[in-house]
Design a protein around this motif. Structure first.
Motif, mmCIF file in Angstrom:
data_model
loop_
_atom_site.group_PDB
_atom_site.id
_atom_site.type_symbol
_atom_site.label_atom_id
_atom_site.label_comp_id
_atom_site.label_asym_id
_atom_site.label_seq_id
_atom_site.Cartn_x
_atom_site.Cartn_y
_atom_site.Cartn_z
ATOM 1 N N UNK A 155 0.858 -1.169 0.000
ATOM 2 C CA UNK A 155 0.000 0.000 0.000
ATOM 3 C C UNK A 155 0.901 1.227 0.000
ATOM 4 N N UNK A 156 0.340 2.428 -0.155
ATOM 5 C CA UNK A 156 1.188 3.624 -0.055
ATOM 6 C C UNK A 156 1.917 3.722 1.279
ATOM 7 N N UNK A 157 1.287 3.197 2.365
ATOM 8 C CA UNK A 157 1.921 3.296 3.685
ATOM 9 C C UNK A 157 3.052 2.300 3.876
ATOM 10 N N UNK A 158 3.038 1.205 3.143
ATOM 11 C CA UNK A 158 4.099 0.232 3.341
ATOM 12 C C UNK A 158 3.765 -1.131 2.774
ATOM 13 N N UNK A 159 4.643 -2.081 3.060
ATOM 14 C CA UNK A 159 4.521 -3.443 2.542
ATOM 15 C C UNK A 159 3.390 -4.185 3.242
ATOM 16 N N UNK A 160 2.646 -4.972 2.471
ATOM 17 C CA UNK A 160 1.549 -5.775 3.002
ATOM 18 C C UNK A 160 1.929 -7.240 3.080
ATOM 19 N N UNK A 161 2.495 -7.760 1.988
ATOM 20 C CA UNK A 161 2.814 -9.181 1.981
ATOM 21 C C UNK A 161 3.312 -9.635 0.635
ATOM 22 N N UNK A 162 3.048 -10.906 0.346
ATOM 23 C CA UNK A 162 3.568 -11.547 -0.855
ATOM 24 C C UNK A 162 2.546 -12.534 -1.385
#
Length: 276
Positions: free
Chosen positions: A142-149
């Motif tokens: 997301x714009x705020x940071x990593x979510x996953x894979x």
């Protein structure tokens, strides 16, 4: 008998009013003192009785109006809540589209339609899949940071392993000095950050970590975590992207492309037997 008595009283009062007006005024005042309270009481009773239907009607009208106003307030609150939700979604979508436009490795921006928030295993489902170019192993952010894979794909959906899952491992670096570390999920919405080197790393609350690019999966410099407390060589961190409020996400290409498979040599043709 009563009629005759009443007639005699009337004649006496007439003669008294004619020949002795002051005496008649005194008699009239006497009777007025007697009859006025009775008349006032009868008037109050009559007014009270007459006002009962109006009072009952007013009570039910006020009660109905109160119920209508309460329903209107509840409906207005629901509309305000929906408007706030739509405004938040629109803001996140605008941020996501802006991120997609500036990213050179964007695959697709899609909605996260489900997540497993009620267990220690943390997954999410993306409403985009193989037909949209999503592949296993690609990072999701997301714009705020990593979510996953991405760990599984189907034609129009993909399963995402969130970074807060205990099976998730993300190579990171500390922003203030570049020291390498490993961020692993705890299953409770937080992350454990450990040093990736032999040397002991001293963590401090407020330390921020981003992806390092090590391993070739996650592109570097994506926000991952912020340390909230420390315990010796392990820091407990909060993910930069809140996993409990996921809505839209951007799927990116892996940092390093997959190696091109080396073509296997074709079997050499057998030499033809010479004719004798």
């Amino acid at each position: 008998m009563g009629a005759v008595g009443g007639m005699l009283i009337g004649v006496a009062l007439l003669l008294l009013s004619t020949f002795n007006p002051p005496a008649f005024a005194a008699v009239r005042g006497f009777f007025s003192e007697i009859t006025t309270p009775v008349a006032s009481g009868l008037t109050w009773v009559r007014g009270s009785v007459a006002g009962v239907p109006g009072g009952v009607s007013s009570y039910w009208n006020v009660r109905g109006e109160n119920a209508r106003l309460k329903k209107q307030i509840a409906d207005d609150q629901l509309l305000v809540s929906r408007a706030r939700t739509l405004n938040q979604e629109n803001r996140h979508l605008r941020e996501m589209l802006k991120l997609r436009d500036v990213s050179t490795d964007a695959v697709v921006a899609a909605r996260l339609v489900a997540s497993s928030l009620g267990s220690t295993r943390r997954y999410a489902t993306l409403n985009a899949g193989g037909w949209q170019g999503v592949k296993t192993g690609q990072p999701v952010r997301q714009p705020d940071g990593l979510i996953g894979q991405v760990i599984e794909t189907s034609p129009n959906t993909a399963r995402v392993l969130l970074i807060v899952d205990p099976e998730s491992i993300v190579p990171v670096r500390r922003t203030r000095d570049g020291l390498p570390a490993i961020a692993t999920g705890r299953g409770d919405g937080l992350l454990d950050v450990r040093s990736a080197s032999v040397a002991t790393m001293i963590f401090q609350p407020g330390d921020t970590f981003v992806t390092s690019g090590t391993g070739g999966i996650f592109p570097p410099n994506i926000p991952v975590a912020n340390v909230i407390r420390t315990s010796r060589d392990i820091a407990v961190a909060q993910p930069s992207a809140n996993p409990d409020s996921l809505d839209f996400a951007l799927v990116q290409q892996t940092f390093l492309p997959e190696p091109t498979p080396t073509p296997s040599p074709s079997p050499s043709a057998k030499p033809k037997a010479e004719k004798k």
